[in-house]
Design a protein around this motif. Structure first.
Motif, mmCIF file in Angstrom:
data_model
loop_
_atom_site.group_PDB
_atom_site.id
_atom_site.type_symbol
_atom_site.label_atom_id
_atom_site.label_comp_id
_atom_site.label_asym_id
_atom_site.label_seq_id
_atom_site.Cartn_x
_atom_site.Cartn_y
_atom_site.Cartn_z
ATOM 1 N N LEU A 80 0.799 -1.217 0.000
ATOM 2 C CA LEU A 80 0.000 0.000 0.000
ATOM 3 C C LEU A 80 0.836 1.274 0.000
ATOM 4 C CD1 LEU A 80 -3.043 -0.900 2.266
ATOM 5 C CD2 LEU A 80 -2.979 -0.595 -0.209
ATOM 6 N N GLY A 81 2.109 1.182 0.335
ATOM 7 C CA GLY A 81 2.942 2.362 0.221
ATOM 8 C C GLY A 81 3.199 2.785 -1.211
ATOM 9 N N HIS A 82 2.879 1.913 -2.174
ATOM 10 C CA HIS A 82 3.158 2.197 -3.575
ATOM 11 C C HIS A 82 1.914 2.519 -4.388
ATOM 12 C CE1 HIS A 82 6.864 -0.653 -3.016
ATOM 13 N NE2 HIS A 82 7.030 0.526 -2.450
ATOM 14 N N HIS A 83 0.725 2.336 -3.815
ATOM 15 C CA HIS A 83 -0.505 2.500 -4.585
ATOM 16 C C HIS A 83 -1.592 3.152 -3.733
ATOM 17 C CE1 HIS A 83 1.341 -0.607 -7.171
ATOM 18 N NE2 HIS A 83 1.516 -1.293 -6.056
ATOM 19 N N PRO A 84 -2.363 4.073 -4.295
ATOM 20 C CA PRO A 84 -3.519 4.598 -3.556
ATOM 21 C C PRO A 84 -4.537 3.494 -3.300
ATOM 22 C CG PRO A 84 -2.992 5.981 -5.457
ATOM 23 C CD PRO A 84 -2.192 4.722 -5.606
ATOM 24 N N PRO A 85 -5.124 3.420 -2.110
ATOM 25 C CA PRO A 85 -6.110 2.372 -1.818
ATOM 26 C C PRO A 85 -7.242 2.304 -2.838
ATOM 27 C CG PRO A 85 -5.467 3.478 0.202
ATOM 28 C CD PRO A 85 -4.822 4.248 -0.918
ATOM 29 N N LEU A 86 -7.685 3.432 -3.346
ATOM 30 C CA LEU A 86 -8.773 3.422 -4.330
ATOM 31 C C LEU A 86 -8.367 2.654 -5.576
ATOM 32 C CD1 LEU A 86 -11.471 4.275 -5.549
ATOM 33 C CD2 LEU A 86 -10.416 6.467 -6.175
ATOM 34 N N VAL A 87 -7.174 2.885 -6.069
ATOM 35 C CA VAL A 87 -6.715 2.206 -7.279
ATOM 36 C C VAL A 87 -6.611 0.704 -7.044
ATOM 37 C CG1 VAL A 87 -4.778 1.966 -8.890
ATOM 38 C CG2 VAL A 87 -5.526 4.246 -8.152
ATOM 39 N N SER A 166 7.018 6.744 -5.801
ATOM 40 C CA SER A 166 6.226 7.790 -5.169
ATOM 41 C C SER A 166 5.360 8.501 -6.201
ATOM 42 C CB SER A 166 7.144 8.808 -4.480
ATOM 43 O OG SER A 166 6.405 9.910 -4.005
ATOM 44 N N THR A 167 4.154 8.837 -5.795
ATOM 45 C CA THR A 167 3.236 9.560 -6.687
ATOM 46 C C THR A 167 3.296 11.066 -6.462
ATOM 47 O OG1 THR A 167 1.451 9.249 -5.076
ATOM 48 C CG2 THR A 167 1.660 7.614 -6.850
ATOM 49 N N ILE A 184 -10.190 0.539 1.872
ATOM 50 C CA ILE A 184 -10.488 -0.471 0.854
ATOM 51 C C ILE A 184 -11.750 -1.251 1.211
ATOM 52 C CG2 ILE A 184 -9.650 -2.657 -0.101
ATOM 53 C CD1 ILE A 184 -6.846 -1.403 -0.123
ATOM 54 N N LEU A 185 -11.888 -1.625 2.479
ATOM 55 C CA LEU A 185 -13.088 -2.353 2.898
ATOM 56 C C LEU A 185 -14.349 -1.528 2.665
ATOM 57 C CD1 LEU A 185 -11.800 -3.899 6.256
ATOM 58 C CD2 LEU A 185 -12.115 -5.077 4.067
ATOM 59 N N ARG A 186 -14.279 -0.221 2.885
ATOM 60 C CA ARG A 186 -15.445 0.638 2.664
ATOM 61 C C ARG A 186 -15.783 0.744 1.178
ATOM 62 N NH1 ARG A 186 -14.953 -0.100 7.205
ATOM 63 N NH2 ARG A 186 -16.171 -1.826 6.379
ATOM 64 N N PHE A 187 -14.764 0.749 0.325
ATOM 65 C CA PHE A 187 -15.046 0.749 -1.107
ATOM 66 C C PHE A 187 -15.739 -0.549 -1.513
ATOM 67 C CE2 PHE A 187 -11.380 3.867 -1.647
ATOM 68 C CZ PHE A 187 -12.211 4.928 -1.961
ATOM 69 N N VAL A 188 -15.337 -1.658 -0.909
ATOM 70 C CA VAL A 188 -15.938 -2.952 -1.240
ATOM 71 C C VAL A 188 -17.386 -3.030 -0.767
ATOM 72 C CG1 VAL A 188 -15.824 -5.445 -0.850
ATOM 73 C CG2 VAL A 188 -13.709 -4.154 -1.217
ATOM 74 N N ASP A 189 -17.652 -2.573 0.462
ATOM 75 C CA ASP A 189 -19.019 -2.722 0.982
ATOM 76 C C ASP A 189 -19.935 -1.551 0.666
ATOM 77 O OD1 ASP A 189 -18.470 -0.676 2.858
ATOM 78 O OD2 ASP A 189 -18.046 -2.085 4.479
ATOM 79 N N GLY A 190 -19.407 -0.544 -0.036
ATOM 80 C CA GLY A 190 -20.248 0.585 -0.440
ATOM 81 C C GLY A 190 -20.445 1.633 0.628
#
Length: 379
Positions: A80-87, A166-167, A184-190
């Motif tokens: 997760l240090g390399h990618h935004p959680p949304l992506v 780094s972004t 990430i869990l919130r994106f999955v469960d809406g």
């Protein structure tokens, strides 16, 4: 039923071959281990290494899922240090929509750690009396590796990798690891909400049939996040054998039941090479050079043949920084390896074991998984 076995594949690049060869080997091994009854096929995330082709987990997992039909596929881990959680959520949601019930999103934290912090966590004392190994329920728990603290090239390489991945400039208040996993869990469960409280929906991950995992090498933020969020946890005996028991104990201590998981669920990894005899297996396992080159700050080099490995100029200092990994590699005939894996399972109370195997010749790697699957089922 025996404890399930799964596969962790780094897509090693053998000397004299290419990354394309390694990736084709990965697809072939996934198909073969599915037929052999392995439960999961996980791939890792590594960057800037000449000997490892697994750099883009989501892409590789999608290809593996398309080439198989039943085996679960996943990451061990997306860092997760390399990618935004949304992506990350959107990538794995996309795969899961096309392969429902087969996708594991394994999340790792090491990409969030600076080079010197990694060394402090996993290195033993550089000087002074050597710590002693111990045996717990038949399982070797080695001391933390000596000499790693002196590896300035190791630190420099990690920091350069983080700079390239780094972004942009670090946020003033970056999310901690648990908060990233929760996002990430919130994106999955809406249930995700913006800072102002507005609902935001990330398609196609919302409602996707995938499982979220946390991977960890020691007691700390990873084990705490997995436990407190009621997620399954994968502990790395093959990466940090000196801290595996404390990692699984901390996870179980922190565990709170969730809608997905009523009790703790632990997977433990092991570095394994199986052949018909102990002697043959030791020969196949002799080229375990990438471990040294990584910790020496060179990155993983192409995986050598046994003949090439025999020419490696081992020194006391070179072995010090990888002794924990070399001493805990599980190598031998099917009977020898099964006995040692039983000790690993019992000492950690693992619900599953995930097996990573590297050999120079792909046929030997396939054969290792075949011998283990047959012997394990018969045990």
């Amino acid at each position: 039923m025996p404890t399930p076995l799964s596969v962790l594949d780094l897509s090693p690049v053998p000397s004299g071959q290419t990354s394309a060869d390694a990736l084709r080997n990965t697809i072939d091994l996934a198909q073969r281990t599915e037929h052999l009854g392995y439960r999961r096929y996980w791939v890792a995330e590594h960057h800037l290494m000449r000997g490892v082709a697994s750099s883009a987990p989501a892409v590789l997992i999608a290809l593996i899922a398309g080439a198989t039909s039943r085996i679960r596929v996943g990451s061990a881990a997306v860092l997760l240090g390399h990618h935004p959680p949304l992506v990350v959520a959107e990538q794995f949601g996309t795969i899961a929509q096309l392969h429902p019930g087969r996708v594991d999103l394994g999340l790792g934290r090491s990409g969030l750690l600076r080079g010197r912090e990694l060394v402090r966590r996993f290195a033993g004392p550089a000087d002074g009396p050597a710590p002693e190994a111990k045996v717990v329920d038949g399982l070797l728990i080695p001391p933390k590796p000596r000499g790693l603290a002196r590896s300035e090239r190791f630190v420099a390489r990690i920091e350069e990798q983080q700079r390239l991945l780094s972004t942009g400039e670090p946020a003033e208040s970056p999310l901690d690891y648990r908060a990233q996993v929760e996002q990430i869990l919130r994106f999955v469960d809406g249930g995700f909400r913006s800072a102002s409280g507005e609902p935001l929906h990330a398609l196609p991950v919302e409602g996707a049939d995938l499982d979220v995992w946390v991977l960890g090498s020691s007691a700390g933020q990873s084990s705490a996040a997995a436990g407190s969020l009621g997620l399954p946890f994968a502990a790395n005996y093959h990466v940090s054998p000196s801290t595996v028991l404390e990692a699984v104990a901390a996870y179980r201590d922190d565990f709170t039941a969730s809608a997905k998981l009523a009790r703790p669920h632990v997977v433990v990894s092991a570095d394994v090479v199986v052949a018909d005899t102990d002697e043959q297996a030791r020969e196949l396992a002799a080229p375990y050079g990438p471990v040294h080159s990584i910790r020496a700050g060179e990155g993983a080099n192409p995986y050598p043949s046994p003949a090439e490995a025999a020419e490696f100029p081992w020194t006391v200092q070179a072995r010090e920084i990888v002794a924990d990994r070399l001493d805990t590699q599980i190598v031998g005939s099917p009977e020898t390896v099964v006995r040692k894996l039983v000790s690993l399972r019992d000492a950690t109370a693992a619900d599953e074991l995930v097996i990573t195997t590297a050999t120079h010749d792909h046929a030997d790697r396939v054969r290792s998984y075949e011998l283990l699957a047959k012997s394990w089922l018969a045990s």
